[in-house]
Structures are given as structure tokens and as C-alpha cells.
Scaffold this motif. Structure first.
Motif, short mmCIF file in Angstrom:
data_model
loop_
_atom_site.label_atom_id
_atom_site.label_comp_id
_atom_site.label_asym_id
_atom_site.label_seq_id
_atom_site.Cartn_x
_atom_site.Cartn_y
_atom_site.Cartn_z
N ARG A 48 10.27 7.40 -27.82
CA ARG A 48 11.19 7.68 -28.70
C ARG A 48 10.74 8.40 -29.92
N ASP A 49 9.29 9.16 -29.70
CA ASP A 49 8.93 9.93 -30.74
C ASP A 49 8.67 9.20 -32.09
N LEU A 50 8.43 8.24 -32.36
CA LEU A 50 8.34 7.22 -33.42
C LEU A 50 7.01 7.22 -33.97
N LEU A 51 5.88 7.82 -33.23
CA LEU A 51 4.56 7.74 -33.65
C LEU A 51 4.22 8.96 -34.49
N ARG A 52 3.61 9.01 -35.53
CA ARG A 52 2.91 9.98 -36.37
C ARG A 52 2.56 11.13 -35.58
N PRO A 53 2.38 12.34 -35.91
CA PRO A 53 1.55 13.12 -35.37
C PRO A 53 0.03 12.92 -35.59
N HIS A 54 -0.90 13.15 -34.43
CA HIS A 54 -2.32 12.91 -34.59
C HIS A 54 -2.72 11.49 -34.01
N VAL A 55 -1.67 10.66 -34.05
CA VAL A 55 -1.98 9.04 -33.60
C VAL A 55 -2.28 9.22 -32.11
N ASP A 56 -3.19 8.83 -31.55
CA ASP A 56 -3.67 8.73 -30.23
C ASP A 56 -3.14 7.57 -29.75
N ALA A 57 -2.06 7.70 -28.81
CA ALA A 57 -1.39 6.31 -28.31
C ALA A 57 -2.16 5.74 -27.25
N SER A 58 -3.19 6.42 -26.50
CA SER A 58 -3.93 5.71 -25.34
C SER A 58 -4.98 4.70 -26.01
N GLY A 59 -4.80 3.42 -25.65
CA GLY A 59 -5.84 2.39 -26.01
C GLY A 59 -5.49 1.96 -27.59
N LEU A 60 -4.21 2.47 -28.18
CA LEU A 60 -3.77 2.01 -29.30
C LEU A 60 -3.72 0.45 -29.41
N ALA A 61 -3.26 -0.08 -28.21
CA ALA A 61 -3.04 -1.66 -28.20
C ALA A 61 -4.27 -2.28 -28.43
N ALA A 62 -5.25 -1.79 -27.69
CA ALA A 62 -6.44 -2.44 -27.80
C ALA A 62 -7.04 -2.22 -29.30
N ASP A 63 -6.86 -1.35 -30.06
CA ASP A 63 -7.22 -0.89 -31.28
C ASP A 63 -6.56 -2.10 -32.15
N LEU A 64 -5.19 -2.21 -31.96
CA LEU A 64 -4.40 -3.02 -32.99
C LEU A 64 -5.01 -4.45 -32.86
N ILE A 65 -5.16 -4.86 -31.54
CA ILE A 65 -5.53 -6.29 -31.43
C ILE A 65 -6.83 -6.40 -32.05
N ALA A 66 -7.72 -5.37 -31.87
CA ALA A 66 -9.06 -5.53 -32.41
C ALA A 66 -8.91 -5.45 -33.94
N PHE A 67 -8.10 -4.92 -34.49
CA PHE A 67 -7.73 -4.88 -36.09
C PHE A 67 -7.44 -6.19 -36.52
N ILE A 68 -6.57 -6.76 -35.66
CA ILE A 68 -6.02 -8.13 -36.11
C ILE A 68 -7.06 -9.39 -35.95
N ASP A 69 -7.77 -9.15 -34.96
CA ASP A 69 -8.85 -10.11 -34.66
C ASP A 69 -10.14 -9.98 -35.91
N GLY A 70 -10.40 -8.81 -35.95
CA GLY A 70 -11.46 -8.58 -37.00
C GLY A 70 -10.95 -9.09 -38.46
N LEU A 71 -9.75 -8.73 -38.78
CA LEU A 71 -9.08 -9.08 -40.11
C LEU A 71 -9.16 -10.61 -40.38
N GLN A 72 -9.00 -11.29 -39.27
CA GLN A 72 -8.90 -12.89 -39.31
C GLN A 72 -10.37 -13.22 -39.57
N ILE A 73 -11.49 -12.84 -39.07
CA ILE A 73 -12.91 -13.18 -39.37
C ILE A 73 -12.83 -12.97 -41.13
N GLN A 74 -12.54 -11.64 -41.60
CA GLN A 74 -12.82 -11.44 -42.97
C GLN A 74 -11.96 -12.29 -43.88
N TRP A 75 -10.82 -12.78 -43.32
CA TRP A 75 -9.84 -13.62 -44.13
C TRP A 75 -10.32 -14.92 -44.14
#
Lengths: 209, 209
Positions: A156-183
Motif C-alpha cells: 500500500r506504499d505506506l512505508l517511508r522512503p529508505h526504510v528497508d522492509a526486508s527483515g523489518l519484522a525481526a527488527d521490530l520484535i528485537a526492539f520490543i524484546d530489548g525494550l522490555q529488559i531496559q524497562w
DNA sequence: CCTACCGATCGGTAGG
DNA sequence: CCTACCGATCGGTAGG
């Protein structure tokens, strides 16, 4: 491994007292595993916390591993309830990520939920850990599901330019997991849903519903 | 807590045999803590792995906690060596993140390093864990340092539009930590430096050195 | 669900 | 008074 019902294990249907005990034990184990991990949690202390003898505990869960399995199923059920209950149809990427923010906010209000996975997922990276196969499978599945939502945004062309969609799911999951440790270490320094919202605004070009 | 030298604890200077033993024990503990965590690691097994009696082990590290402290210092020293050795002046944001990618690549080649922090940081979220104060302080410090690098990029206008720089340091640390969990569980599915490089390209408008 | 147990292992300390 | 250990054993607790 196919399960035809949410109920499983040693508990038969319609023994209200046994069912309540079972639920109580699962809740206590949920807390204990989240606080000290699986291997360091003790069946003796768990029994004491539920006002049950050790033999009584072993009646409901004949091994420590069977209790671990029940706790992971309970946790899975909570996630599912949240996602399906909030009308987040997997096919709509915007709905999916809006739902994700709500889930993170819900978890931040319930530290036990966060603790359980933060502690267990680290512990389960050990080669011989009984929960390792569960976590390997869970992450593979979650990456696949979330990548569907990402791909929908790409289409649907809703991602901003320069955002790499490949592997983005792993990135977001990693982000959420890591944030939990810091929290968990500095609850006052980190607001998880706020961080996620801001991050997603940098990735998605429209406002989330 | 001021340390005037890298050497500390019970080992005096210039007892080569004792120094070698000490280093061997720290290395074994590094591995053990990374594999099964601190609480689940046993001093008896550690002694056996070093071909030393338990009394011999306790001569070098009178308590299990003192050994934990030594392991964390060793790990800290490795990180420092990497950063200072690579000429990454803190003030230059681009150099900082280029150095970060190299560090992640180096860690991916050494699973033990990744394992140690992935397992210990989860375990240390427990309120009474002896490593909790260390991790709280470490994350606070790392967030502060990395935010300096982020702020440098902001000043030089090198961040892409729509990227929210506030709290970006915490986000990137979270991302790296979470990626380690997924990599430890599915090493073939995840390439950590590759993910980091792609993510940074979505944030920074120029190529890293 | 209970009592009565098992083989083993835990972190830490004693005197020499 | 030092280093670098040793064999033995303490009171408790683990999962089953």
C-alpha cells in the motif's frame, strides 16, 4: 502435538476444585518463572505458595516440565485473546501495528507478563533448555506473521522512503524484546508504548488508527 | 569503587601461576554463566572444569559473587578495548555507529560473548539479583553515551526526516539486545551486523565510514 | 492429595 | 606472615 482444546494435561473436565487449584498453581508458577527463571524456581516453594503439599502439586503437574508447558500455553492464550479480541485482522498492516502498541501498553501495566518472557527467553537460549524448542518456534512464527503486516504496508506504499522492509519484522520484535529488559531494570526511564509509537511514526507515513 | 588498575581482588602482582589460574577460572565462569546463568552455575562444576579443587577455587574467588564481579569486569574490558582500539572518538556520531557495527560483527563471531549478556541481563531483572545494580548502571551509562552520538548526528543534520532522535539511543540498544536473543535461538535465520547496517541506513542520510 | 523417603548436589568454611 | 592449594564436612534443599 495437535491440541483440540485449550484444556489439556492431567485435569479432567468438570472437577471445579481441581480446575481452580490448577489455575492457582499455573498463576504461581507464572510469577515464579518470571522472577527467578525456570531452573531456579523450586517446586517446593511453589507448593508452599499454593498451600499444597509437594505431592499435591505433583498430582496436578507430574513433572516440572509439564508445569512449564502449561505456563507457556497460558501466556500464549493471553496474547491470542488480546489480538483476536481487538479486531486486528492480520491482513491489515495498520491495524496490526495499532494492536501491537495496545499489547505493549497492556504488558507494561502487567510487569509479570513482561518478566516471564524476558527471563525465560534468555534462559531458553541454552542448548538443553526445555523451553528452547518453544521459543525457537514462537519467534519463527511471530516473524512470519509480522512480516505479513509489513508486506501489506509495502504493497500500500505506506512505508517511508529508505526504510528497508526486508527483515523489518525481526527488527521490530528485537526492539520490543530489548525494550522490555531496559524497562524491567529502569521502569521510570522507559515508557515502552511511547517508544514503539515514536519508532513506528518514523517507519510508517500515515497515522495509525 | 575507584579502581586504579585493571588488576584487582585477591591476586597480587607477579605470581604467574596464580594469575594464569585466575584467568582460566574467569574464562570458565564466563562460559558457564553464559550457558546456564549465574544462579544455576555451580562452583563445584566450575572447579572441576578448571582441574582445581573447590578449596582451590575459593582461594582465588572467596565467594561466587566475587567471581561474577570478575567476569563482568572482564567483559567490560573487552568492550572497552574494542571501542578505544578502533579509534571511535565518542564525539563523532558516524564513527561511533560504524564502530558499533564492527562490535556486533565481532560478537557474532564469538557466541559466548553474546550469550553471557543475553542470559545474565534477563536473570538480573530479578529484584534481588547480585548483577542487577551492575546492569541498571550499565544501561544508563550506555544510553547516555550513545545519545551523545545521536545528538551529534542531529547537530550535523545527518538523520533522515521523521526520525525521532529523542530516546533513539534506548531504541538502538533495545534493538541490538533483542536481536541477540533471536540470533542465539536461530543463528541461521539472523545476521546481526547486516540487520544493524540496514536499520542505520534507514536512520542516517549518509553512508557510514 | 498425604507421609515417608531416595540419591545428589548446593555454596561456604574448618584446620593444616 | 605469604601463596596455592588439600580432604573433609557443615546445615539445607533439590526434583521425583
Amino acid at each position: 502435538m495437535a491440541k483440540t482444546s485449550a484444556r489439556q494435561g492431567t485435569a479432567p473436565r468438570n472437577y471445579p476444585k481441581g480446575e481452580r487449584r490448577r489455575a492457582q498453581i499455573i498463576e504461581a508458577a507464572f510469577t515464579a518463572f518470571g522472577q527467578v527463571g525456570y531452573r531456579n524456581a523450586s517446586m517446593v516453594q511453589l507448593a508452599a505458595a499454593c498451600d499444597v503439599s509437594r505431592a499435591g502439586l505433583l498430582h496436578h503437574f507430574p513433572t516440572k516440565e509439564s508445569l512449564l508447558e502449561a505456563v507457556l500455553e497460558e501466556r500464549e492464550r493471553q496474547d491470542d485473546a488480546h489480538f483476536f479480541g481487538s479486531g486486528a485482522v492480520n491482513r491489515d498492516g495498520l491495524e496490526y501495528f495499532a494492536s501491537m502498541i495496545r499489547l505493549v501498553a497492556h504488558n507494561q501495566a502487567n510487569p509479570l507478563i513482561v518478566s516471564l518472557f524476558a527471563v525465560l527467553s534468555g534462559e531458553a537460549t541454552a542448548a538443553d533448555h526445555p523451553a528452547r524448542p518453544y521459543f525457537v518456534a514462537r519467534y519463527e512464527r511471530t516473524r512470519r506473521q509480522m512480516q505479513l503486516a509489513v508486506d501489506d504496508l509495502v504493497r500500500r506504499d505506506l512505508l517511508r522512503p529508505h526504510v528497508d522492509a526486508s527483515g523489518l519484522a525481526a527488527d521490530l520484535i528485537a526492539f520490543i524484546d530489548g525494550l522490555q529488559i531496559q524497562w524491567l531494570l529502569s521502569p521510570d526511564a522507559i515508557d515502552m508504548p511511547d517508544h514503539l509509537r515514536k519508532l513506528l511514526r518514523g517507519l510508517i507515513s500515515v497515522e495509525l488508527p
